[in-house]
Design a protein around this motif. Structure first.
Motif, PDB file in Angstrom:
ATOM      1  N   ASN A 276     -51.996 -13.195 -40.388  1.00 27.43           N
ATOM      2  CA  ASN A 276     -50.558 -12.922 -40.469  1.00 27.43           C
ATOM      3  C   ASN A 276     -50.000 -13.554 -41.745  1.00 27.43           C
TER       4      ASN A 276
ATOM      5  N   ASP B 216     -57.983 -16.225 -35.821  1.00 31.95           N
ATOM      6  CA  ASP B 216     -57.605 -17.391 -35.021  1.00 31.95           C
ATOM      7  C   ASP B 216     -58.774 -17.986 -34.237  1.00 31.95           C
TER       8      ASP B 216
ATOM      9  N   GLU C  63     -55.988 -10.029 -37.363  1.00 31.15           N
ATOM     10  CA  GLU C  63     -55.009 -11.016 -36.918  1.00 31.15           C
ATOM     11  C   GLU C  63     -54.611 -12.050 -37.969  1.00 31.15           C
TER      12      GLU C  63
ATOM     13  N   LEU D 217     -46.020 -11.702 -32.697  1.00 32.75           N
ATOM     14  CA  LEU D 217     -45.514 -11.400 -34.035  1.00 32.75           C
ATOM     15  C   LEU D 217     -46.249 -10.195 -34.605  1.00 32.75           C
ATOM     16  N   GLN D 218     -45.592  -9.417 -35.449  1.00 37.28           N
ATOM     17  CA  GLN D 218     -46.185  -8.189 -35.972  1.00 37.28           C
ATOM     18  C   GLN D 218     -46.645  -8.309 -37.423  1.00 37.28           C
ATOM     19  N   GLY D 219     -46.679  -9.532 -37.930  1.00 37.45           N
ATOM     20  CA  GLY D 219     -47.069  -9.767 -39.313  1.00 37.45           C
ATOM     21  C   GLY D 219     -48.446  -9.279 -39.729  1.00 37.45           C
TER      22      GLY D 219
ATOM     23  N   ARG E 123     -47.036 -16.051 -41.870  1.00 35.42           N
ATOM     24  CA  ARG E 123     -47.163 -17.438 -41.404  1.00 35.42           C
ATOM     25  C   ARG E 123     -48.108 -18.244 -42.283  1.00 35.42           C
TER      26      ARG E 123
ATOM     27  N   SER F  81     -49.071  -6.176 -31.198  1.00 33.78           N
ATOM     28  CA  SER F  81     -49.127  -7.620 -31.031  1.00 33.78           C
ATOM     29  C   SER F  81     -48.110  -8.058 -29.982  1.00 33.78           C
TER      30      SER F  81
ATOM     31  N   SER G 168     -50.792 -15.533 -35.933  1.00 30.03           N
ATOM     32  CA  SER G 168     -49.652 -15.455 -35.017  1.00 30.03           C
ATOM     33  C   SER G 168     -49.766 -16.458 -33.877  1.00 30.03           C
ATOM     34  N   HIS G 169     -50.998 -16.678 -33.392  1.00 31.12           N
ATOM     35  CA  HIS G 169     -51.212 -17.546 -32.234  1.00 31.12           C
ATOM     36  C   HIS G 169     -52.001 -18.785 -32.659  1.00 31.12           C
TER      37      HIS G 169
ATOM     38  N   ASP H 137     -53.552  -6.024 -36.183  1.00 40.56           N
ATOM     39  CA  ASP H 137     -53.785  -6.793 -34.971  1.00 40.56           C
ATOM     40  C   ASP H 137     -55.053  -6.296 -34.286  1.00 40.56           C
TER      41      ASP H 137
END
Length: 337
Positions: A310, A267, A308, A74-76, A313, A71, A278-279, A155
Motif C-alpha cells: 500500500n 504483510d 497488498e 484500505l484500498q491503497g 502507507r 480490501s 494496510s494491515h 489486493d
C-alpha cells in the motif's frame, strides 16, 4: 466517494432508468475487448521477441492488476504496480538478482503492462466479469511461450482469478506457497465473496490446488483454522516458526501437480521491514527469512504474485516499495530459466 466510485454509481443509476440494458452491456463489452486486446498484443510482441532471441525456456513477465476495492480496510494497494516498477528500475541498486540473473535481459524479465481495472469498473462492470477479465489476461500472457506471469497487485483478491487461469491453462491443480500474515480463507468476509480475505476459499473450492502451504500466519480466527482444516491446508503459524524453520527452508513442491504458484502478501513480513501495508501485524517474518524460503524452494514456479503493498502507507523514502521490488526481483530469478 472517489471519482471511479461516482462513475460506477452513475452507470448503475442509468441501468435502472429508461436506458436499454443492451446499450450499456455493448459498451462494457467494447471496453473489455479493448483491454484484452492491449494485453494480447503486448504479450504477443514480447513472446515473439524472446522466441527470436532463443535460448530461454521461461521468462517472468510482469502483469499489473491495480485492484483495491475488495480490501476490507484500505484500498491503497490499487496504486502499487507503478510504484513497484519504479522501485525495480530506480537505479539505487544494480539489475542483478542475488542468484546472478540480470533483470535487464528480456530473456529473464519482460513486462506486458496493467489490466485497466479502474477503466473497466468505471463502465459498471461487476466483479464476476472483472474477475473473468483478469483470468483472461493471465491466459493471454501464458499463450505466448516462454512468458510466465508474475503479477503485481493490487489486493489479495486478485490471486483467485490468477490461480484459476494458471490452473485451467495448464490443465490441472497446482501447489501453492502462500506467504501472509493472514490465511485469507473466510467463506465470504463481510458478505463479499471476492474479498481479499476470501481469495483462498474461492481457490480451494474451485479445485485449482492440490497442496496449499500458508506461511507467516499470525492473525487467524477460529473460522480461519476451521476453513484450513476443511480444505486440508498446511498452515504454519509464526508462533512455531523457530520449530518449523528447517521444514520451510527446505521445501520441495510440485511433484504430481502442474507446477508451483507463489503468492507473497507483503504483510507476511514484520512491519519493521515493510510498514507500507494496510494491515500492520507485528511478529512477522524477516526479509531474509522470506528469501531463504524462496531461494531454497525446489520447484518449477509457473507463476507468482506480489500483493497488498500500500503506497499510501509507505515511508517517505519508499522503503516498502523497495521491499516489494526486491521480492519481484527474486521471484523473477525463480521463474526464469
Amino acid at each position: 466517494m472517489s471519482l471511479g466510485t461516482k462513475w460506477i454509481y452513475h452507470v448503475k443509476k442509468l441501468s435502472t432508468a429508461n436506458i436499454p440494458a443492451a446499450l450499456i452491456e455493448n459498451g462494457q463489452n467494447r471496453v473489455i475487448d479493448a483491454s484484452l486486446t492491449l494485453i494480447r498484443e503486448r504479450a504477443k510482441l514480447k513472446g515473439e521477441l524472446l522466441r527470436a532471441l532463443g535460448g530461454v525456456k521461461a521468462s517472468a513477465s510482469l502483469l499489473g492488476v491495480p485492484l483495491g476495492h475488495n480490501s476490507s480496510f484500505l484500498q491503497g494497494p490499487a496504486f502499487a504496480p507503478p510504484r513497484i516498477r519504479e522501485a525495480i528500475w530506480c537505479g539505487s541498486t544494480n539489475s542483478s538478482t542475488e542468484e546472478g540473473k540480470e533483470l535487464n535481459d528480456p530473456r529473464v524479465l519482460t513486462d506486458v503492462g496493467d489490466v485497466p481495472i479502474q477503466e473497466i469498473r468505471d463502465c459498471g462492470v461487476d466483479d464476476n466479469r472483472l474477475m473473468n477479465v483478469i483470468s483472461e489476461s493471465v491466459k493471454l500472457v501464458m499463450e505466448e511461450e516462454p512468458l510466465r506471469p508474475l503479477v503485481l497487485g493490487g489486493d489479495h483478491s486478485i490471486s483467485f482469478p490468477v490461480v484459476r487461469a494458471v490452473s485451467e491453462k495448464l490443465g490441472g491443480p497446482l501447489d501453492i506457497l502462500h506467504l501472509d500474515a493472514h490465511p485469507d480463507i473466510y467463506h465470504a468476509y463481510e458478505g463479499n465473496m471476492y474479498s481479499h480475505a476470501s481469495s483462498f476459499a474461492r481457490i480451494m473450492e474451485g479445485g485449482y490446488v492440490r497442496r496449499l502451504l500458508q506461511v507467516g500466519i499470525r492473525s487467524i480466527t477460529s473460522e480461519g483454522r476451521e476453513q484450513g482444516k476443511r480444505f486440508g491446508v498446511e498452515q504454519y503459524e509464526m508462533r512455531t516458526f523457530s520449530k518449523d524453520r528447517h521444514i520451510l527452508e527446505n521445501l520441495k513442491l510440485g511433484e504430481g501437480a502442474k507446477g508451483v504458484y507463489v503468492s507473497v502478501d507483503v504483510d507476511c513480513l514484520d512491519p519493521a521491514f515493510a510498514p507500507g501495508v494496510s494491515h500492520l501485524e507485528p511478529g512477522g517474518l524477516s526479509f531474509r527469512d522470506v528469501l531463504n524460503i524462496l531461494h531454497n524452494l525446489q520447484a518449477d514456479v509457473v507463476a507468482a504474485d506480489v500483493v497488498e503493498f500500500n503506497p499510501q502507507r509507505d515511508t517517505v523514502d519508499g522503503m516498502t516499495a523497495m521491499v516489494a521490488a526486491k521480492l519481484v526481483r527474486e521471484l523473477t530469478a525463480k521463474i526464469s530459466k
